[in-house]
Design an enzyme around this catalytic site. Sequence first.
Site, mmCIF file in Angstrom:
data_model
loop_
_atom_site.group_PDB
_atom_site.id
_atom_site.type_symbol
_atom_site.label_atom_id
_atom_site.label_comp_id
_atom_site.label_asym_id
_atom_site.label_seq_id
_atom_site.Cartn_x
_atom_site.Cartn_y
_atom_site.Cartn_z
ATOM 1 N N HIS A 314 39.587 152.571 -41.719
ATOM 2 C CA HIS A 314 40.724 152.948 -41.952
ATOM 3 C C HIS A 314 41.778 152.730 -40.868
ATOM 4 C CE1 HIS A 314 41.501 156.871 -40.188
ATOM 5 N NE2 HIS A 314 40.323 157.198 -40.530
ATOM 6 N N CYS A 332 35.109 158.732 -39.273
ATOM 7 C CA CYS A 332 35.516 157.470 -39.557
ATOM 8 C C CYS A 332 35.443 156.559 -38.572
ATOM 9 C CB CYS A 332 36.960 157.646 -40.271
ATOM 10 S SG CYS A 332 36.954 158.492 -41.910
#
Length: 392
Positions: A314, A332
């Site tokens: 992301h 992440c």
Amino acid sequence: MRAGAGMLALLMATGCTAAAADRDKEVAVVPAAAVGITPENGAQGLIPELPIMVSAAGGTLKDVTVEAKGKRVAGMFSADRTRWRSARPMTPGTDYTVTAVAVNAAGKTTETKSVFSTVKAAKSFDVQTILPNKELTGLTVGVGMPIMITFDRDVTDRVSIEKNLQVLASKPIQGAWHWFDNRRVTFRPKEYWPAHTKVRLVARLAGVRGADGMYGTKDYVRDFTIGRSQISYADTGTHHMKVKRDGKLVRNMPISAGKGGEMKYYTTSGVHLAMDRELVTVMTSPGIGPGSPGYYQTTVYDTVRISDTGEYVHGAPWSVGDQGNSNVSHGCVNVSPENAKWFMTNTLIGDPIVVTGSPRPLDPTNGWGHWQESWKQWLKWSRLRGASTEPL
């Protein structure tokens, strides 16, 4: 007198010859072909998993017609047309009518009928979801995309179900079904799907035994297409992710991966698949509530989910300075907003994202981490131990 005796002898000889010819004609009579049908005529309360079989002795089968609920039941003849077998099991609570016509060597036909019925199912099972599908994944997917079937209740006769799950492909593929539990079965090729392969799943589950007294209710067909090959390689040690399309490098992104410290803050190493794409995702700290140390709630944009434990690729504008040199995320894969938008736009569901360099391995049951298992491990949980796809 001698002439009369000669004529009598001639008549007697002719009479003997005619009698012999008549006897030869009687010997040359060909018996009618005999037809056998299983189940037998009048049978009731039959278990549905039995096949319907027809055979001919002393001839060949000219035609076999099987009807149930106003529809014709498909079947196959043997190469010599002396046998016929239904292509699938019978369905519960159904009346069947079989009409078979056999012909002998002299061309004489014999017609035989059999009428029978199956027992009603005490329980039934159905398919809850099939992936890929149009709504959740789209019908053009990445080269790592498995076929995933979830049933609405536990099934225990895995052999019967696997026998009736057929995968057809426009290019020959070696693959196998794999049972994760009594509700989930997944098909995966031995290697990634070839790019631009057309695939069809045919699940002939109507009448298939799922457990004692429990039978499937419906058949399913699902067509989908494998898109171009795109595989991304994220190295948490070099802090870069390289995206290769059809073997050629198309993007090299600086990244920041999980910072570690605690195992849950490492990005998992292994073969992930793109599971979802979202314009906006609200992320919260796993297992930590508001007011507790380490709690966070963050809105992020242009995300691609790669596991069930909260891992995404992301956009992270706050870590752009760390991307390419340090790991600072909670697990992440952080990329710049520009790279995040590009990656989300150019990713298909089922595209592999291979992460290396982390001490925390991806579990095969974490999201779609099915490629984590070696082919030998994958086959351990296949009842039929794999097969090649049939041509589409």
